[in-house]
Write a protein that holds these residues in place. Structure first.
Motif, PDB file in Angstrom:
ATOM      1  N   VAL A   1      20.668   1.429  13.632  1.00  0.00           N
ATOM      2  CA  VAL A   1      19.461   0.730  13.949  1.00  0.00           C
ATOM      3  C   VAL A   1      18.652   0.749  12.915  1.00  0.00           C
TER       4      VAL A   1
ATOM      5  N   VAL B   1      15.190   2.211  21.045  1.00  0.00           N
ATOM      6  CA  VAL B   1      15.230   3.196  20.139  1.00  0.00           C
ATOM      7  C   VAL B   1      14.262   4.123  19.954  1.00  0.00           C
TER       8      VAL B   1
ATOM      9  N   GLU C   1       8.001  -1.873  25.122  1.00  0.00           N
ATOM     10  CA  GLU C   1       7.440  -2.474  24.951  1.00  0.00           C
ATOM     11  C   GLU C   1       6.311  -3.360  26.056  1.00  0.00           C
TER      12      GLU C   1
ATOM     13  N   ASN D   1      10.160   3.327  21.721  1.00  0.00           N
ATOM     14  CA  ASN D   1       9.889   2.103  21.435  1.00  0.00           C
ATOM     15  C   ASN D   1       9.065   1.167  22.468  1.00  0.00           C
TER      16      ASN D   1
HETATM   17  N1  THU Z   1      12.640  -1.081  17.589  1.00  0.00           N
HETATM   18  C1  THU Z   1      12.240  -0.272  17.192  1.00  0.00           C
HETATM   19  O1  THU Z   1      11.768   0.339  17.790  1.00  0.00           O
HETATM   20  N2  THU Z   1      12.487   0.519  15.561  1.00  0.00           N
HETATM   21  C2  THU Z   1      13.380  -0.322  14.960  1.00  0.00           C
HETATM   22  O2  THU Z   1      13.875   0.702  14.385  1.00  0.00           O
HETATM   23  C3  THU Z   1      14.304  -1.716  15.358  1.00  0.00           C
HETATM   24  C4  THU Z   1      13.623  -2.247  16.489  1.00  0.00           C
HETATM   25  C5  THU Z   1      12.363  -2.038  18.856  1.00  0.00           C
HETATM   26  C6  THU Z   1      11.162  -3.150  19.002  1.00  0.00           C
HETATM   27  C7  THU Z   1      12.119  -3.730  20.401  1.00  0.00           C
HETATM   28  O3  THU Z   1      11.367  -2.997  21.122  1.00  0.00           O
HETATM   29  C8  THU Z   1      13.455  -3.757  20.594  1.00  0.00           C
HETATM   30  O4  THU Z   1      13.679  -2.636  19.552  1.00  0.00           O
HETATM   31  C9  THU Z   1      14.245  -4.589  20.266  1.00  0.00           C
HETATM   32  O5  THU Z   1      13.455  -5.416  19.367  1.00  0.00           O
END
Ligand code: THU
Length: 131
Positions: free
Chosen positions: A82, A25, A43, A41
């Motif tokens: 998203v 994302v 993780e 993102n």
């Molecule tokens: N995620 C985001 O970074 N932003 C969003 O708006 C939705 C979800 C990320 C969190 C995680 O790393 C991955 O997407 C799956 O949930």
């Protein structure tokens, strides 16, 4: 919606660290000065420690000394645009007014526009802590 926000969000998405979800994302926000801040993102093997793209962009904005958000753009490589998670809606609302435009997009080019107020109706705010 400005194409520069989309460009920035699409570019930063490439840097996402998402080996567990494989769901990259990118987020780009425009601040009061007009400057654009980006985040992706990040993780973690301890899953709850991961952070969202929006959180990264907000952190970059605040670290640069800005606290007013005027526009946001979020993009992922999904079929459907998203939408920011609940926690990120609250984080965005900390710095943006209800009428701030939030564009949710796919890398394929689908865009869906909403506002912070629509994403987080009845948002908890500083006024709730009075009295
Ligand atoms: N995620 C985001 O970074 N932003 C969003 O708006 C939705 C979800 C990320 C969190 C995680 O790393 C991955 O997407 C799956 O949930």
């Amino acid at each position: 919606m400005s194409s520069s926000l989309r460009k920035a969000a699409v570019a930063v998405r490439e840097n996402a660290h998402a080996p567990y979800s494989n769901f990259k994302v990118g987020a780009a926000i425009r601040a009061g000065s007009g400057a654009i801040y980006v985040g992706c993102n990040v993780e973690n093997v301890a899953y709850p420690e991961g952070t969202c793209a929006e959180a990264g962009a907000i952190a970059a904005m605040v670290a640069a000394g800005e606290t007013k958000l005027s526009e946001a753009y979020v993009v992922a490589g999904s079929d459907l645009p998203v939408t920011p998670c609940g926690g990120c809606r609250q984080k965005l609302a900390e710095f943006g007014a209800g009428d701030v435009a939030v564009t949710m997009a796919t890398t394929g080019g689908i865009e869906q526009q909403t506002t912070l107020a629509d994403l987080l109706p009845g948002a908890f705010g500083a006024a709730h802590m009075k009295g």
